[in-house]
Design a protein around this motif. Structure first.
Motif, PDB file in Angstrom:
ATOM      1  N   GLU A  71       0.833  -1.205   0.000  1.00 21.10           N
ATOM      2  CA  GLU A  71       0.000   0.000   0.000  1.00 21.10           C
ATOM      3  C   GLU A  71       0.871   1.259   0.000  1.00 21.10           C
ATOM      4  OE1 GLU A  71      -3.704   1.941   2.587  1.00 21.10           O
ATOM      5  OE2 GLU A  71      -2.582   0.223   3.349  1.00 21.10           O
ATOM      6  N   TRP A  72       1.951   1.242   0.758  1.00 19.94           N
ATOM      7  CA  TRP A  72       2.860   2.388   0.809  1.00 19.94           C
ATOM      8  C   TRP A  72       3.513   2.641  -0.549  1.00 19.94           C
ATOM      9  CZ3 TRP A  72       3.906   6.220   4.144  1.00 19.94           C
ATOM     10  CH2 TRP A  72       5.120   6.893   4.040  1.00 19.94           C
ATOM     11  N   GLU A  73       3.955   1.579  -1.203  1.00 21.72           N
ATOM     12  CA  GLU A  73       4.588   1.732  -2.523  1.00 21.72           C
ATOM     13  C   GLU A  73       3.574   2.184  -3.567  1.00 21.72           C
ATOM     14  OE1 GLU A  73       6.401  -2.032  -3.201  1.00 21.72           O
ATOM     15  OE2 GLU A  73       8.192  -1.552  -1.992  1.00 21.72           O
ATOM     16  N   SER A  74       2.331   1.751  -3.443  1.00 25.87           N
ATOM     17  CA  SER A  74       1.282   2.208  -4.368  1.00 25.87           C
ATOM     18  C   SER A  74       1.043   3.705  -4.201  1.00 25.87           C
ATOM     19  CB  SER A  74      -0.006   1.421  -4.114  1.00 25.87           C
ATOM     20  OG  SER A  74      -1.053   1.901  -4.930  1.00 25.87           O
ATOM     21  N   LEU A  75       1.053   4.188  -2.943  1.00 22.37           N
ATOM     22  CA  LEU A  75       0.904   5.621  -2.707  1.00 22.37           C
ATOM     23  C   LEU A  75       2.065   6.392  -3.318  1.00 22.37           C
ATOM     24  CD1 LEU A  75      -0.340   8.111  -1.261  1.00 22.37           C
ATOM     25  CD2 LEU A  75       1.030   7.477   0.745  1.00 22.37           C
ATOM     26  N   ARG A  76       3.272   5.883  -3.155  1.00 20.38           N
ATOM     27  CA  ARG A  76       4.440   6.559  -3.717  1.00 20.38           C
ATOM     28  C   ARG A  76       4.356   6.639  -5.235  1.00 20.38           C
ATOM     29  NH1 ARG A  76       9.511   3.262  -2.501  1.00 20.38           N
ATOM     30  NH2 ARG A  76       8.536   2.001  -4.136  1.00 20.38           N
ATOM     31  N   ASP A  77       3.926   5.545  -5.883  1.00 21.89           N
ATOM     32  CA  ASP A  77       3.816   5.553  -7.346  1.00 21.89           C
ATOM     33  C   ASP A  77       2.740   6.536  -7.801  1.00 21.89           C
ATOM     34  OD1 ASP A  77       5.782   3.637  -7.366  1.00 21.89           O
ATOM     35  OD2 ASP A  77       4.380   1.946  -7.551  1.00 21.89           O
ATOM     36  N   ALA A  78       1.636   6.604  -7.060  1.00 22.58           N
ATOM     37  CA  ALA A  78       0.552   7.515  -7.443  1.00 22.58           C
ATOM     38  C   ALA A  78       0.988   8.971  -7.323  1.00 22.58           C
ATOM     39  CB  ALA A  78      -0.677   7.252  -6.579  1.00 22.58           C
ATOM     40  N   LEU A  79       1.730   9.297  -6.293  1.00 20.19           N
ATOM     41  CA  LEU A  79       2.175  10.681  -6.107  1.00 20.19           C
ATOM     42  C   LEU A  79       3.285  11.061  -7.075  1.00 20.19           C
ATOM     43  CD1 LEU A  79       2.242  10.839  -2.192  1.00 20.19           C
ATOM     44  CD2 LEU A  79       0.526  11.814  -3.722  1.00 20.19           C
ATOM     45  N   SER A  80       4.110  10.086  -7.485  1.00 16.34           N
ATOM     46  CA  SER A  80       5.238  10.390  -8.375  1.00 16.34           C
ATOM     47  C   SER A  80       4.782  10.900  -9.727  1.00 16.34           C
ATOM     48  CB  SER A  80       6.105   9.136  -8.555  1.00 16.34           C
ATOM     49  OG  SER A  80       6.639   8.719  -7.320  1.00 16.34           O
ATOM     50  N   GLY A  81       3.549  10.556 -10.133  1.00 18.52           N
ATOM     51  CA  GLY A  81       3.060  11.042 -11.421  1.00 18.52           C
ATOM     52  C   GLY A  81       2.692  12.515 -11.407  1.00 18.52           C
ATOM     53  N   GLN A  82       2.493  13.106 -10.229  1.00 18.40           N
ATOM     54  CA  GLN A  82       2.083  14.506 -10.152  1.00 18.40           C
ATOM     55  C   GLN A  82       3.112  15.409  -9.482  1.00 18.40           C
ATOM     56  OE1 GLN A  82      -2.144  14.995  -8.861  1.00 18.40           O
ATOM     57  NE2 GLN A  82      -2.022  12.798  -8.410  1.00 18.40           N
ATOM     58  N   TYR A  83       3.899  14.835  -8.584  1.00 21.13           N
ATOM     59  CA  TYR A  83       4.779  15.668  -7.777  1.00 21.13           C
ATOM     60  C   TYR A  83       6.200  15.094  -7.780  1.00 21.13           C
ATOM     61  CZ  TYR A  83       0.085  16.558  -5.939  1.00 21.13           C
ATOM     62  OH  TYR A  83      -1.245  16.826  -5.820  1.00 21.13           O
ATOM     63  N   ARG A  84       7.082  15.901  -7.234  1.00 20.27           N
ATOM     64  CA  ARG A  84       8.436  15.402  -6.976  1.00 20.27           C
ATOM     65  C   ARG A  84       8.416  14.715  -5.606  1.00 20.27           C
ATOM     66  NH1 ARG A  84      13.594  19.089  -5.227  1.00 20.27           N
ATOM     67  NH2 ARG A  84      14.966  17.347  -4.643  1.00 20.27           N
ATOM     68  N   VAL A  85       8.598  13.407  -5.589  1.00 19.71           N
ATOM     69  CA  VAL A  85       8.481  12.609  -4.369  1.00 19.71           C
ATOM     70  C   VAL A  85       9.882  12.246  -3.876  1.00 19.71           C
ATOM     71  CG1 VAL A  85       7.616  10.482  -3.344  1.00 19.71           C
ATOM     72  CG2 VAL A  85       6.238  11.722  -5.026  1.00 19.71           C
ATOM     73  N   VAL A  86      10.135  12.497  -2.582  1.00 15.63           N
ATOM     74  CA  VAL A  86      11.396  12.128  -1.932  1.00 15.63           C
ATOM     75  C   VAL A  86      11.060  11.150  -0.817  1.00 15.63           C
ATOM     76  CG1 VAL A  86      13.432  12.942  -0.690  1.00 15.63           C
ATOM     77  CG2 VAL A  86      12.379  14.389  -2.443  1.00 15.63           C
ATOM     78  N   SER A  87      11.686   9.976  -0.844  1.00 15.10           N
ATOM     79  CA  SER A  87      11.400   8.936   0.138  1.00 15.10           C
ATOM     80  C   SER A  87      12.521   8.832   1.158  1.00 15.10           C
ATOM     81  CB  SER A  87      11.212   7.581  -0.554  1.00 15.10           C
ATOM     82  OG  SER A  87      10.092   7.606  -1.413  1.00 15.10           O
ATOM     83  N   TYR A  88      12.155   8.668   2.424  1.00 15.91           N
ATOM     84  CA  TYR A  88      13.105   8.464   3.518  1.00 15.91           C
ATOM     85  C   TYR A  88      12.691   7.230   4.307  1.00 15.91           C
ATOM     86  CZ  TYR A  88      15.412  13.025   3.102  1.00 15.91           C
ATOM     87  OH  TYR A  88      16.150  14.094   2.662  1.00 15.91           O
ATOM     88  N   THR A  89      13.689   6.541   4.860  1.00 18.03           N
ATOM     89  CA  THR A  89      13.460   5.536   5.892  1.00 18.03           C
ATOM     90  C   THR A  89      14.250   5.970   7.113  1.00 18.03           C
ATOM     91  OG1 THR A  89      15.286   4.192   5.024  1.00 18.03           O
ATOM     92  CG2 THR A  89      13.055   3.626   4.297  1.00 18.03           C
ATOM     93  N   PHE A  90      13.692   5.715   8.288  1.00 18.41           N
ATOM     94  CA  PHE A  90      14.373   6.139   9.503  1.00 18.41           C
ATOM     95  C   PHE A  90      14.143   5.130  10.610  1.00 18.41           C
ATOM     96  CE2 PHE A  90      10.122   7.878   9.894  1.00 18.41           C
ATOM     97  CZ  PHE A  90       9.804   7.723  11.234  1.00 18.41           C
TER      98      PHE A  90
END
Length: 696
Positions: free
Chosen positions: A97-116
């Motif tokens: 679900e998290w990766e699906s959200l990232r893919d959906a946002l990448s089509g419209q915005y500049r997405v930066v991913s972090y893990t902490f």
């Protein structure tokens, strides 16, 4: 291009046109060429245009451009990958679900991913294996990097449990965008008893005692009984050292117990603190915790050998036993029958003397290279003391001459060890000591700490020197009466700190053994955390004791169950280093080897790796903290299963929009290349027409 501006009045353009016209009339109408009139007019027009344009360029006109840049909004996705999240979340479904959200946002915005978790990483695998959680570090990193950019939103997924850094609820982050939090984990208060925290020293000294403070917590377990045990874990099994029954007297139970253990074995010791399980516990992984304590065998055995009873002996002994690992013995020269080789430091008080020359003791001190501190007095037999050491030589005087009362002053340039500012200021004020009369001369290997002040005269006679004497560390104090210094220290300052520091520094300097090994390997620390890389450093010296690193150095690290790890050191400027990475919990030993000019050199040692299990002790998610963060920054708290709608929410948000930046750029027309080619074309065309018409 927006417009052209001039640094001169616009009516100067008329002058430029008149200049072009004058040149044209001069060439074509004063001396007309034989050609058809239309051709002459065409050539005149070319000449007029070219020269007028040249005149205008001499006025240095400027071009103003309006440049528009578009900055897309930035969406930061920050995922908590600590162990506590993985233990209480359906990770397979959630990661998809998290990766699906990232893919959906990448089509419209500049997405930066972090893990902490224990650290903050851009990108990184979502493995839920970090041993600690630092929420504050993640938000600080995002605010520092993107706080001044077009940050559209921050999506922070966590269980709200943090065990590193400050509480983010009390921090003000420079975030000008909504923060959407995703609540992971389980907030249910379940039945559990666990070791909350353990406080202990990482270092203890052999044959000493040390304290372990254990915090035990329990939830929803009122009326239950559990047993607290402390055991030592070794290669041959575990030994129970302490047991204590506990009765859980409420739904939210907390108690602190202090356990005193004996440090009866040297080396790194592993201890296990555990509470017995109760029925219906949600997790038993947090019922025990292992700790490591490095037990050092750092005891110093010190002999004070005196000619006769003297107040100095008690003052020295009291200062030396202040170091908890000093064993101090007082004996007298004519009665001592022991072996000086059994001591780490020997203090000779007014020995050798004319009555007791202690030849056997002096010979043993030289043969065994035992560090020695000579303390003489006004009855100093100069020839005997001169023969006993070479750091300080005494001429004249002796037992037949009345001694001097001398006070101390610091010698400039002393560098063998450091004295505190308080001691430096106090030394010149201490009472005078009884010193022999004579001339004093420091030997070539002496480092002078104190000089003599006789009355009001500052002399260059040494009072206290230290240094190397025939391969052993030696100190010489040519005066007695130190007990007065200790007493004055207490009367003037209320304690013995300054006098004790002087004696302690002297003893420490004299007993430190110089490492003569040509190949040395050291570890950054004796106990590493399991999420901390193990760092080893090595030095190799040639026969002239110069640092070299041409030969290849290897090391074999042996861990629990005999498992071996083979490494090769990396060369640095003139030494070696090794990052062995993270290793499993347990005790390790290493054996490093190098071949230098055909000689095999070996260095061995030990270290331990302790578990970091704080993520297992608190499993109750803190969604209230996440909701507080979202409310403060204008976002909302979401849960797994609601992420698909977040992309639509951000699209409809007025805050997540591109930003247009307009920049006005000004530059000289002379820098525009096409102007040059235009002039070249005008004059070339005119030249071609004139030549065709026979004008040249």
């Amino acid at each position: 291009m927006e417009n052209i501006s001039f640094s001169y009045p616009l009516w100067y353009l008329l002058l430029c046109a008149l200049a072009g016209l004058a040149v044209t009339l001069l060439l074509y109408f004063r001396s007309p060429i034989q050609a058809a009139r239309p051709l002459v007019w065409a050539m005149a027009a070319l000449r007029f245009t070219g020269y007028t344009l040249l005149a205008i360029l001499l006025m240095a006109p400027l071009l103003r451009f309006l440049q528009t840049d578009r900055q897309e909004p930035i969406i930061v996705l920050a995922q908590d990958v600590s162990e506590s999240v993985g233990m209480e979340t359906d990770t397979t479904a959630y990661v998809a679900e998290w990766e699906s959200l990232r893919d959906a946002l990448s089509g419209q915005y500049r997405v930066v991913s972090y893990t902490f978790g224990s650290g903050v990483r851009e990108g990184g695998a979502i493995t839920f294996a970090d041993k600690q959680t630092n929420l504050d570090a993640a938000l600080t990193e995002i605010a520092d990097l993107y706080g001044n950019q077009n940050l559209g939103a921050v999506v922070l997924a966590s269980d709200g449990i943090y065990n590193q850094g400050p509480n983010p609820a009390y921090r003000d982050f420079a975030l000008r965008a909504p923060v959407y939090t995703v609540g992971l984990g389980d907030t249910t208060r379940r039945r559990d008893v666990f070791i909350n925290r353990v406080f202990h020293n990482r270092i203890a000294y052999l044959e000493d005692q040390f304290s372990i403070q254990v915090d035990v917590s329990a939830r929803n377990a009122a009326g239950e009984r559990t047993l607290l045990t402390v055991s030592r874990v070794g290669e041959s099994g575990s030994t129970v050292l302490h047991t204590e029954p506990l009765t859980i007297d409420g739904p939210d139970y907390f108690t602190t117990r202090e356990v005193i253990l004996d440090a009866d074995r040297p080396g790194v010791q592993r201890y296990r603190i555990a509470v017995s399980t109760i029925g219906g516990e949600v997790s038993t992984a947090n019922n025990q915790r292992d700790i490591f304590v490095d037990v050092l065998d750092a005891r110093q055995s010190i002999l004070i050998l005196a000619a006769a009873p003297h107040p100095d002996l008690g003052a020295l002994r009291q200062s030396l036993v202040g170091g908890r690992n000093n064993e101090v013995e007082i004996a007298y020269g004519n009665q001592f029958t022991g072996r000086v080789a059994d001591y780490d430091l020997v203090i000779l008080h007014q020995l050798p003397s004319a009555i007791d020359r202690i030849p056997r003791v002096l010979e043993a001190l030289r043969a065994e290279n035992i560090p020695t501190l000579f303390i003489t007095g006004p009855d100093l037999p100069a020839p005997m003391v001169n023969a006993s050491q070479e750091l300080l030589q005494v001429g004249g005087g002796g037992a037949q001459v009345q001694g001097n009362e001398v006070t101390a002053r610091l010698a400039p340039g002393f560098s063998a060890f450091t004295l505190s500012d308080e001691l430096r200021q106090a030394l010149p004020t201490f009472p005078p000591l009884a010193a022999p009369f004579g001339e004093f001369r420091a030997g070539p290997g002496a480092n002078v700490l104190l000089l003599q002040r006789i009355g009001r005269v500052d002399t260059e006679f040494p009072l206290l020197v230290v240094g190397e004497d025939r391969g052993r560390r030696t100190g010489v104090l040519v005066a007695a009466g130190l007990w007065q210094w200790r007493l004055y220290d207490y009367l003037e300052y209320g304690d013995h700190a300054r006098f004790d520091e002087l004696v302690s520094q002297l003893a420490q300097y004299l007993t430190v053994q110089e490492d003569k090994r040509r190949f040395r390997v050291s570890v950054a620390e004796n106990i590493f955390d399991e999420n901390e890389p193990v760092q080893l450093d090595a030095e190799l010296y040639n026969s002239s004791y110069e640092l070299v690193n041409e030969p290849e150095a290897r090391v074999v690290v042996t861990g629990p169950e005999g498992r071996e790890y083979n490494f090769t050191f990396t060369r640095t400027n003139n030494s070696y280093t090794l990052n062995a990475g993270t290793l499993p919990m347990g005790n390790y030993r290493y054996r490093a080897t190098v071949n230098s000019n055909g000689e095999a050199l070996v260095s061995e040692g030990r270290f331990s790796v302790q578990a970091v299990e704080v993520e297992r002790y608190a499993l109750e998610a803190d969604h209230a903290l996440l909701r507080q963060l979202s409310d403060r920054y204008g976002g909302s708290l979401l849960f797994p299963g609601q992420l698909a709608a977040l992309a639509d929410t951000l699209s409809a948000s007025e805050a997540v929009k591109p930003v247009l930046f307009q920049t006005v750029t000004t530059r000289s027309v002379l820098n525009v290349k096409w102007i040059f080619f235009l002039l070249l074309a005008l004059f070339t065309a005119e030249w071609g027409l004139r030549r065709w018409a026979g004008g040249y």
